[in-house]
Design a protein around this motif. Sequence first.
Motif, short mmCIF file in Angstrom:
data_model
loop_
_atom_site.label_atom_id
_atom_site.label_comp_id
_atom_site.label_asym_id
_atom_site.label_seq_id
_atom_site.Cartn_x
_atom_site.Cartn_y
_atom_site.Cartn_z
N LEU A 86 -39.49 22.07 -51.68
CA LEU A 86 -39.00 21.47 -51.94
C LEU A 86 -39.53 19.81 -51.18
O LEU A 86 -39.13 18.71 -51.81
N PHE A 87 -39.86 19.87 -50.55
CA PHE A 87 -40.59 18.49 -49.62
C PHE A 87 -42.43 18.42 -50.24
O PHE A 87 -42.62 19.43 -49.93
N PRO A 88 -42.13 17.54 -50.88
CA PRO A 88 -40.98 16.35 -50.78
C PRO A 88 -41.05 16.21 -51.91
O PRO A 88 -40.74 15.43 -52.38
N MET A 89 -41.19 17.47 -52.95
CA MET A 89 -41.58 17.41 -54.76
C MET A 89 -39.95 17.23 -54.91
O MET A 89 -40.31 15.87 -56.35
N MET A 90 -38.97 17.62 -54.72
CA MET A 90 -37.54 17.56 -55.41
C MET A 90 -37.01 15.83 -55.11
O MET A 90 -37.38 15.31 -55.92
N PHE A 91 -37.56 15.60 -53.63
CA PHE A 91 -37.65 14.07 -53.64
C PHE A 91 -38.48 12.60 -54.82
O PHE A 91 -37.87 12.51 -54.24
N ILE A 92 -39.04 13.01 -55.14
CA ILE A 92 -40.26 12.12 -55.83
C ILE A 92 -39.58 12.56 -56.58
O ILE A 92 -39.45 11.25 -57.77
N SER A 93 -38.94 13.63 -57.59
CA SER A 93 -38.82 14.07 -58.98
C SER A 93 -37.13 13.50 -59.16
O SER A 93 -37.59 12.51 -60.28
N ILE A 94 -36.38 13.49 -58.75
CA ILE A 94 -35.16 12.52 -57.91
C ILE A 94 -35.33 11.01 -57.78
O ILE A 94 -35.70 11.23 -56.20
N ALA A 95 -35.82 9.93 -58.17
CA ALA A 95 -36.32 9.18 -58.00
C ALA A 95 -35.25 8.23 -58.59
O ALA A 95 -34.23 7.54 -57.66
N CYS A 96 -34.66 7.41 -59.99
CA CYS A 96 -33.49 6.64 -60.70
C CYS A 96 -32.62 7.09 -60.13
O CYS A 96 -31.81 6.17 -59.58
N GLY A 97 -32.19 8.08 -59.72
CA GLY A 97 -31.00 8.69 -58.71
C GLY A 97 -30.67 8.86 -57.94
O GLY A 97 -29.66 8.97 -57.10
N ALA A 98 -32.03 8.46 -57.22
CA ALA A 98 -31.74 7.91 -55.67
C ALA A 98 -31.98 7.11 -54.66
O ALA A 98 -31.48 5.43 -54.25
N VAL A 99 -33.40 6.35 -55.11
CA VAL A 99 -34.35 5.57 -54.32
C VAL A 99 -35.63 5.70 -55.70
O VAL A 99 -36.25 6.27 -55.90
N SER A 100 -35.69 4.63 -55.96
CA SER A 100 -36.77 3.70 -56.96
C SER A 100 -37.02 2.72 -57.16
O SER A 100 -36.74 1.40 -56.72
N GLY A 101 -38.26 2.25 -56.79
CA GLY A 101 -39.67 1.37 -56.73
C GLY A 101 -39.65 0.15 -57.92
O GLY A 101 -38.95 -0.64 -58.03
N PHE A 102 -38.81 0.57 -58.60
CA PHE A 102 -39.00 0.60 -60.32
C PHE A 102 -37.52 -0.83 -59.93
O PHE A 102 -37.65 -1.48 -60.69
N HIS A 103 -36.66 -0.72 -59.58
CA HIS A 103 -36.11 -0.78 -59.41
C HIS A 103 -35.41 -2.47 -58.96
O HIS A 103 -34.79 -3.96 -59.04
N ALA A 104 -37.32 -2.82 -57.86
CA ALA A 104 -37.01 -3.75 -57.05
C ALA A 104 -37.47 -4.99 -58.16
O ALA A 104 -37.43 -5.81 -57.28
N THR A 105 -38.19 -3.97 -58.75
CA THR A 105 -38.87 -4.85 -60.44
C THR A 105 -37.55 -5.64 -61.15
O THR A 105 -37.87 -6.61 -61.54
N GLN A 106 -37.18 -5.01 -61.30
CA GLN A 106 -35.59 -5.57 -62.42
C GLN A 106 -34.48 -6.24 -61.31
O GLN A 106 -34.43 -6.69 -62.46
N SER A 107 -34.32 -5.77 -59.82
CA SER A 107 -32.99 -6.62 -59.69
C SER A 107 -33.45 -8.63 -59.47
O SER A 107 -32.55 -8.96 -59.93
N PRO A 108 -34.75 -8.77 -59.48
CA PRO A 108 -34.56 -10.25 -59.84
C PRO A 108 -34.61 -10.65 -60.90
O PRO A 108 -34.29 -11.84 -61.26
#
Length: 479
Positions: free
Chosen positions: A228-250
């Motif tokens: 479960l740690f850390p695989m689930m937290f890495i699998s669910i990215a865009c629904g929880a925390v996603s670095g891709f969003h930091a490239t989109q918000s600007p």
Amino acid sequence: MISFSLAVILLVIGYIVYGRLVERIFRIDKKRVTPAILKADGVDFISMPAWKIFLIQFLNIAGLGPIFGAIMGIMFGPAAFIWIVFGCVFGGAVHDYFSGMLSLRSDGASCPELIGEQLGDGMRNFVRFFACLLLICVGVVFVSGPADILHQIVPSVTRFWWIYLVFAYYILATILPIDKLIGRIYPLFGALLLFMAVGILVAMYATSAPIPEVWQGISRPHPDGLPLFPMMFISIACGAVSGFHATQSPMMARCMTNEKYGRPCFYGAMIVEGVVALIWAAAASSFWGSIDGLHQFIADCPKGSNTSALAVNEICNGWLGTVGGILAVLGVVVAPITSGDTALRSARLIVADSFHFDQSKIIPRLAISIPIFAIVYLLLNVDFSIIWRYNAWFNQTLATITLWTISVYLARRGRKYWIALLPAAFMTFNCVSYLFIAPECFICLEFTLAYIISAAISVALMLWLVIMSPRLRKTKPQR
């Protein structure tokens, strides 16, 4: 169904209560002139109404992320519901809000420039390369993936012709003014993606779907034996925390006309994405009767197939009929395309910011875009499966760096930096432990040892910021 319903309610409460706290800590200035007005160029800096920015931002950050990631994540059990709620409210939405608002305060600067302002030129240059690599990865996969599916739907058109058509659209979306193509079709596709999620939500309640409850056990053994740690937290990215969003918000910060729209457009879009992720996690865990039923469906899928796409198609057709089939096509074709085009557009903006290239004219835009598309085209002919397995880790690592950036930004101003520090430390733990635990990694450690090392690194970084915060406050903030 009680756990699922409570999770949705908690997301809404999180937006109302915690979102307001985050906004207060940032300290918006409703009278401040935004880059959309100050630097209007008719290409990237264009004023847009808040409702349109919200829908574009939602589709930019969503795409397939909250669908496929949620389906893969729920295979670990109802703990996915908990992670989506807490990750979204306390991590992802904070991350998205500040990455957008810091850009708004920095003349529309892209993600690497914002990180460099707080963490130095070394990190700035690293993130320039790291972010472009992530965005090109997204672009490559979201050219070939939709082309494969479209070829299956219309076999008379070869896969290569579909690739060329998708590629042609990406070129237009990358170089045209943002209001000419993205600004017109994204609000429609964003609304349709929400409509699909609402349709599945109604179907679950109408059929009394057997959604698992958290108190029945938060975890289930994963079919591949993954922890479960850390695989689930890495699998669910865009629904929880996603670095891709930091490239989109600007990208949307360059179109916003008032700082007061930041909370609904940045924090709010992330909360809505969390709701979409919850819906798909609940649907996947109940459509086949249980999470074990989902495991069996995945096991029965043809080897090498996109199991999440097949699951989406099965759920949509089963619960929504013919309309569901159309919506499934939207989910597995249009959604990735609308992530790929903005990924490559963001790559252009990052390169332009790095070399200070004016993008108001078509020639400078082409000068940057052509090499990017050449790289994407070359990578289409390479077996990309190995490096793509690291994409989720790339994504979460960029989110971790961004959260540390936000922590330093707040510490410099003597504000409550813990709102970013705590999720930054947690994400650091996940990303570091992934390097020691994931099957595809070169250094595989026993779980306990991996967790101890990861926790030690996270705590050390937290202590560093706490100790350094008085010194950081003495440095004059740039903005």
